[in-house]
Each structure stands twice: as structure tokens, then as C-alpha cells.
Design a protein around this motif. Structure first.
Motif, short mmCIF file in Angstrom:
data_model
loop_
_atom_site.label_atom_id
_atom_site.label_comp_id
_atom_site.label_asym_id
_atom_site.label_seq_id
_atom_site.Cartn_x
_atom_site.Cartn_y
_atom_site.Cartn_z
N LEU A 135 -41.05 -5.55 -19.46
CA LEU A 135 -40.57 -6.68 -20.06
C LEU A 135 -39.75 -7.52 -19.17
CD1 LEU A 135 -40.88 -9.12 -22.15
CD2 LEU A 135 -38.93 -7.91 -23.27
N GLN A 136 -38.63 -6.79 -18.62
CA GLN A 136 -37.78 -7.49 -17.49
C GLN A 136 -38.51 -7.92 -16.27
OE1 GLN A 136 -33.87 -5.71 -17.10
NE2 GLN A 136 -34.70 -4.22 -18.42
N ASP A 137 -39.61 -7.01 -15.83
CA ASP A 137 -40.30 -7.18 -14.72
C ASP A 137 -41.29 -8.21 -15.05
OD1 ASP A 137 -39.00 -5.12 -13.23
OD2 ASP A 137 -40.55 -3.84 -13.70
N ARG A 138 -41.84 -8.32 -16.29
CA ARG A 138 -42.93 -9.46 -16.45
C ARG A 138 -42.19 -10.70 -16.44
NH1 ARG A 138 -46.93 -11.16 -21.46
NH2 ARG A 138 -47.94 -12.73 -20.16
N LEU A 139 -41.01 -10.93 -16.94
CA LEU A 139 -40.18 -12.00 -17.24
C LEU A 139 -39.61 -12.61 -15.58
CD1 LEU A 139 -38.21 -11.62 -20.46
CD2 LEU A 139 -40.21 -12.84 -20.03
N ALA A 140 -39.41 -11.64 -14.93
CA ALA A 140 -39.34 -11.94 -13.46
C ALA A 140 -40.07 -12.16 -12.59
CB ALA A 140 -38.11 -10.78 -13.12
N GLY A 141 -41.44 -12.04 -13.06
CA GLY A 141 -42.61 -12.04 -11.99
C GLY A 141 -42.72 -11.11 -11.31
N ARG A 142 -42.40 -9.76 -11.61
CA ARG A 142 -42.40 -8.86 -10.61
C ARG A 142 -43.49 -7.86 -11.22
NH1 ARG A 142 -36.56 -8.66 -11.23
NH2 ARG A 142 -36.92 -7.13 -13.18
N ALA A 143 -44.10 -7.08 -10.09
CA ALA A 143 -45.27 -6.05 -10.49
C ALA A 143 -44.71 -5.02 -11.70
CB ALA A 143 -45.73 -5.18 -9.09
N LEU A 144 -45.71 -4.58 -12.18
CA LEU A 144 -45.57 -3.91 -13.44
C LEU A 144 -45.68 -2.55 -13.33
CD1 LEU A 144 -46.89 -6.40 -16.35
CD2 LEU A 144 -44.76 -6.27 -15.30
N SER A 176 -53.21 -4.78 -17.05
CA SER A 176 -53.90 -5.01 -15.54
C SER A 176 -54.48 -6.27 -15.50
CB SER A 176 -55.24 -3.95 -15.27
OG SER A 176 -56.21 -4.20 -16.06
N ALA A 177 -54.90 -6.88 -16.58
CA ALA A 177 -55.20 -8.57 -16.56
C ALA A 177 -54.06 -9.47 -16.50
CB ALA A 177 -55.96 -8.70 -17.88
N LEU A 178 -52.78 -9.02 -16.58
CA LEU A 178 -51.68 -9.88 -16.26
C LEU A 178 -51.47 -10.10 -14.64
CD1 LEU A 178 -48.95 -8.41 -18.77
CD2 LEU A 178 -50.63 -10.52 -18.88
N GLU A 179 -51.98 -9.17 -14.08
CA GLU A 179 -51.99 -9.04 -12.53
C GLU A 179 -53.21 -9.32 -11.97
OE1 GLU A 179 -50.03 -5.52 -11.70
OE2 GLU A 179 -47.98 -6.68 -11.98
N PRO A 180 -53.81 -10.29 -11.87
CA PRO A 180 -55.22 -10.77 -11.32
C PRO A 180 -55.04 -10.19 -9.81
CG PRO A 180 -54.50 -12.82 -12.28
CD PRO A 180 -53.05 -11.77 -12.41
N GLY A 181 -56.19 -9.36 -9.56
CA GLY A 181 -56.21 -9.08 -8.02
C GLY A 181 -55.80 -7.70 -7.97
N SER A 182 -55.41 -7.12 -9.07
CA SER A 182 -54.86 -5.65 -9.08
C SER A 182 -55.64 -4.93 -8.40
CB SER A 182 -54.23 -5.34 -10.16
OG SER A 182 -55.27 -5.06 -11.18
N GLY A 183 -56.95 -4.88 -8.42
CA GLY A 183 -57.90 -3.97 -8.11
C GLY A 183 -58.37 -3.04 -9.02
N ARG A 184 -57.76 -3.11 -10.28
CA ARG A 184 -58.39 -1.75 -11.17
C ARG A 184 -59.69 -2.32 -11.85
NH1 ARG A 184 -57.68 1.91 -15.00
NH2 ARG A 184 -55.82 2.81 -14.04
#
Length: 301
Positions: free
Chosen positions: A251-260, A291-299
Motif C-alpha cells: 500500500l505504501q508503494d502504491r500510494l508513492a507511485g513505486r513498483a509493487l 499486474s493491471a495496476l502497472e501497465p506495461g509490466s509484461g505479465r
């Protein structure tokens, strides 16, 4: 190897967990060097005892430090490749790398690239970084769990004079899976809902969490962990009973815009489930959403 209070400790990954453990080591008198990232000259920790500031050194590049006896690795799993140059520079044959990371495969991941002993460490402190070098820690009934072997006992000795309670356990495989149960439940659900741990107290969310836990227990058993049926309810109750305001690293990473870190948690459960042909529809759905939260993740698939 037994630690002494004068032993310096190199900290690779000064996020919430790394900064919290570094503060404990610094308070006990260990010279702490934070490696890379944002320049720091101190770590400020707030816990139930109040707020305290601990001076640390900062090293900008791997070549700025000699090899050390103790390296604390506290990055997320997916960040490990980015710090291999630090590990290569700091860890020699006589070094101990304490891998304070999530997951169940610490040694499989690190032993091929670390010259020295690897001690996997399970961190139960609920740590929250509020700014670079500034953390808040909420404590539970335990803090650090290590394997009862030579590397684990040596790592436990490093924390012997700190407020970090380091315990060693004989069945570390089961301990690691029990920790993964908490991480693979709390992290995805809080990250996807954007809410803190209290969300798990709501009945419909608790029902989802129960399904996620049952699947993960089945996979853990297939991997050789000793996980009785009651650990599903025990894990959910433990999460629901955490201090109000407790958060998760994802949650901290998502709020900060970091990779999960979802591949190292939910992804591990799905990958091992496929190996053993264990159905995990709830975990597979969480993995797709994460994975959908990070478009282009490649999964895919």
C-alpha cells in the motif's frame, strides 16, 4: 561468527524495514552505513517509546566502502537485481548477509550472487516510512525470525543488544510460509483497496482473505510446510488485531507511485500452485488485478 557492538553494519535498502532495523542497531552502538539512495546523516524512529534520532553514515557508491562482516539487505524482492553491485562490493567470504525480505526462497535467490553466508530473516515489525530516513514502527508479539543454523544464529547475535527481539526456529520453511500467508493477504488487499489493515475487519473482505489464505495453505503444504487448517483463522485474526493505522509495504508503494512486490508474494503462490497443480483462483485473480495496476509490466496468461 558472533557479533560485537563495534561491528559496522552496511544497510542496503533504507526503506521502512531497513531504516527501522538500522535504528535498532545504531541505538545499540553499531556504526551503521546506509548504502545508496537518498543521502542520510541520521534515521529518526518513532515508536511506543517516543521519537529518537540516530546518526548514520551514507555511502554513495559501492566503491566507497570496504567489505564488511555484516550486510543488512532490506530491499523489496524485485529491487534485488538493482543492488547486486553493492552486495558484490560489501560481502566477502567471511561476511554475513541478513536478507530481511519477504518470500520463501531467500537463499535460492541470493546464494548464487553473494560471496558469504546468507541468513534469511522474517520481519514482523509493522514499519512505515513517512519520509527519507524517517520511520514509524508498530510492534507485534515478535520482531525478527531467523533459521536455527549457523548463519541464523550469527545474525541473531547481531541484534542481541538491541530492542529487536531476534528468535531462531528449527522449521524455517514453515515459519517463512506462515509469514507469506500474512504478506500475500494483507499486501494485495490493502494495495487494491487503497485502505489500511482495518479493511480486513469488514465481513466481505474477510471472506475474500479467507479464500486467499486457504489456497496459500494448500500450496505451502505441497511445498513441505507444516500448516494446519487453523492457521487460516489464526492468520486472519492476527492481521485484524494489528494496531489501528497499521499499513502494508505494498500500500505504501502504491500510494508513492513505486513498483509493487506482487510477483514475489502472490506471484510466488501462483507459480508454485502451477507446479503442484493446486487450484488458486482467488490468488490468480489478485495477481491479475495487481499486474493491471502497472501497465506495461509484461505479465500475460
Amino acid at each position: 561468527m558472533t557479533a560485537t557492538a563495534a561491528d559496522p553494519v552496511a544497510v542496503v535498502g533504507a526503506g521502512a524495514v531497513g531504516s527501522t532495523l538500522a535504528a535498532g542497531l545504531a541505538e545499540a552502538g553499531h556504526p551503521v552505513v546506509v548504502c545508496g539512495g537518498t543521502p542520510l546523516d541520521a534515521i529518526t524512529l518513532t515508536d511506543h517509546r517516543g521519537t529518537h534520532r540516530y546518526p548514520v553514515r551514507w555511502a554513495e557508491r559501492p566503491g566507497d566502502l570496504p567489505q564488511v562482516r555484516w550486510v543488512l539487505l532490506a530491499t523489496k524482492i524485485h529491487q534485488t537485481p538493482s543492488v547486486l553491485s553493492w552486495l558484490s562490493a560489501l560481502a566477502g567470504p567471511d561476511s554475513h548477509v541478513i536478507a530481511a525480505q519477504n518470500g520463501v526462497d531467500h537463499r535460492d535467490r541470493l546464494s548464487p550472487v553473494v560471496d558469504g553466508a546468507v541468513a534469511p530473516a522474517l520481519v514482523y515489525i509493522n514499519a512505515e516510512r513517512t519520509a527519507p530516513g524517517t520511520v514509524r514502527a508498530r510492534f507485534t508479539e515478535r520482531e525478527l525470525v531467523l533459521p536455527d543454523d549457523e548463519a541464523g544464529r550469527a545474525a541473531a547475535s547481531l541484534f542481541g543488544d538491541t530492542w529487536v527481539r531476534a528468535e531462531v526456529v528449527a522449521d524455517f520453511r514453515t515459519a517463512a510460509w506462515r509469514k507469506l500467508l500474512t504478506n500475500a493477504t494483507a499486501n494485495p488487499i490493502t494495495a487494491l483497496t487503497g485502505r489500511r489493515i482495518e479493511v480486513l475487519r469488514e465481513s466481505v473482505v474477510a471472506e475474500l482473505a479467507t479464500g486467499v489464505l486457504r489456497e496459500a495453505v494448500a500450496v505451502g503444504r505441497a511445498e513441505g510446510a507444516t500448516l494446519p487448517d487453523e492457521c487460516v483463522e489464526q492468520t486472519l485474526r492476527w492481521l485484524q488485531d494489528l494496531q489501528p493505522g497499521s499499513t502494508s509495504s505494498m500500500l505504501q508503494d502504491r500510494l508513492a507511485g513505486r513498483a509493487l512486490e506482487y510477483e514475489g508474494l502472490t506471484g510466488t503462490i501462483v507459480r508454485l500452485a502451477d507446479r503442484h497443480a493446486v487450484p488458486v483462483p482467488a490468488n490468480r485473480a489478485l495477481l491479475a488485478l495487481l499486474s493491471a495496476l502497472e501497465p506495461g509490466s509484461g505479465r500475460s496468461g
